[in-house]
Design a protein around this motif. Structure first.
Motif, PDB file in Angstrom:
ATOM      1  N   PRO A  18       0.881  -1.278   0.020  1.00  0.00           N
ATOM      2  CA  PRO A  18      -0.046   0.125   0.092  1.00  0.00           C
ATOM      3  C   PRO A  18       0.970   1.302   0.080  1.00  0.00           C
ATOM      4  O   PRO A  18       2.109   1.351   0.475  1.00  0.00           O
ATOM      5  N   THR A  19       0.208   2.369  -0.483  1.00  0.00           N
ATOM      6  CA  THR A  19       0.901   3.782  -0.401  1.00  0.00           C
ATOM      7  C   THR A  19       0.938   4.089   0.801  1.00  0.00           C
ATOM      8  O   THR A  19       0.108   3.653   1.859  1.00  0.00           O
ATOM      9  N   PRO A  20       1.637   5.249   0.970  1.00  0.00           N
ATOM     10  CA  PRO A  20       1.611   5.705   2.665  1.00  0.00           C
ATOM     11  C   PRO A  20       0.367   6.333   2.794  1.00  0.00           C
ATOM     12  O   PRO A  20      -0.516   6.291   4.081  1.00  0.00           O
ATOM     13  N   GLU A  21      -0.676   6.828   1.923  1.00  0.00           N
ATOM     14  CA  GLU A  21      -1.779   7.393   1.954  1.00  0.00           C
ATOM     15  C   GLU A  21      -2.743   6.207   2.321  1.00  0.00           C
ATOM     16  O   GLU A  21      -3.652   6.297   3.188  1.00  0.00           O
ATOM     17  N   GLN A  22      -2.578   5.014   1.709  1.00  0.00           N
ATOM     18  CA  GLN A  22      -3.513   3.932   1.834  1.00  0.00           C
ATOM     19  C   GLN A  22      -3.277   3.374   3.226  1.00  0.00           C
ATOM     20  O   GLN A  22      -4.275   2.972   3.776  1.00  0.00           O
ATOM     21  N   THR A  23      -2.177   3.187   3.682  1.00  0.00           N
ATOM     22  CA  THR A  23      -1.888   2.875   5.111  1.00  0.00           C
ATOM     23  C   THR A  23      -2.402   3.622   5.958  1.00  0.00           C
ATOM     24  O   THR A  23      -3.151   3.349   7.268  1.00  0.00           O
ATOM     25  N   GLN A  24      -2.360   4.958   5.886  1.00  0.00           N
ATOM     26  CA  GLN A  24      -2.866   6.140   6.820  1.00  0.00           C
ATOM     27  C   GLN A  24      -4.345   5.965   6.998  1.00  0.00           C
ATOM     28  O   GLN A  24      -4.890   6.074   8.013  1.00  0.00           O
ATOM     29  N   GLY A  25      -4.929   5.846   5.520  1.00  0.00           N
ATOM     30  CA  GLY A  25      -6.394   5.576   5.681  1.00  0.00           C
ATOM     31  C   GLY A  25      -6.812   4.349   6.454  1.00  0.00           C
ATOM     32  O   GLY A  25      -7.900   4.285   6.989  1.00  0.00           O
ATOM     33  N   ASN A  26      -6.081   3.205   6.111  1.00  0.00           N
ATOM     34  CA  ASN A  26      -6.493   1.943   6.876  1.00  0.00           C
ATOM     35  C   ASN A  26      -6.344   2.034   8.229  1.00  0.00           C
ATOM     36  O   ASN A  26      -7.312   1.481   8.942  1.00  0.00           O
ATOM     37  N   MET A  27      -5.092   2.803   8.891  1.00  0.00           N
ATOM     38  CA  MET A  27      -5.090   2.686  10.199  1.00  0.00           C
ATOM     39  C   MET A  27      -6.159   3.925  10.805  1.00  0.00           C
ATOM     40  O   MET A  27      -6.557   3.624  12.013  1.00  0.00           O
ATOM     41  N   GLN A  28      -6.690   4.705   9.857  1.00  0.00           N
ATOM     42  CA  GLN A  28      -7.644   5.608  10.674  1.00  0.00           C
ATOM     43  C   GLN A  28      -8.863   4.837  10.636  1.00  0.00           C
ATOM     44  O   GLN A  28      -9.924   4.977  11.466  1.00  0.00           O
TER      45      GLN A  28
END
Length: 114
Positions: A18-28
């Protein structure tokens, strides 16, 4: 109230990047979902598991990696409080792992009497 453990499982996908943005969205998504349970005062704890591990087998045989023979991995657990398993299953609805093909196993925790 009883305690129930939710075990988060998913298929091993070594090509997943995942991209950093996808990782951040998933964590959120995870924080929002667990925050909803905590807001109901039904969160009792939890942890995320690393991919590193070893398994002790009979006769003190040590195997590298947790559950090396299976296709699924356990990514983490949380402990929730509920009146019964049906209520605990209701809390599992909306878990972010479900939208990625994973699953949530819910089991009753049996206290160990000392």
């Amino acid at each position: 109230m009883k305690e129930f453990i939710m075990i988060f499982r998913s298929e091993i996908n070594e090509s997943f990047g995942p991209t950093p943005e996808q990782t951040q969205g998933n964590m959120q998504d995870w924080m929002d979902w667990m925050g909803g349970i905590a807001a109901q005062e039904k969160m009792a704890g939890g942890s995320r598991l690393s991919f590193e591990g070893k398994t002790l087998k009979p006769n003190n045989v040590i195997a590298d990696g947790p559950y090396a023979e299976v296709k699924e991995i356990i990514g983490g657990t949380i402990v929730v409080k509920a009146n019964n398993i049906d209520e605990a299953m209701k809390l599992a609805e909306g878990c972010p792992i479900l939208s990625h093909g994973g699953n949530v196993e819910v089991r009753t925790i049996i206290p160990v009497n000392s």
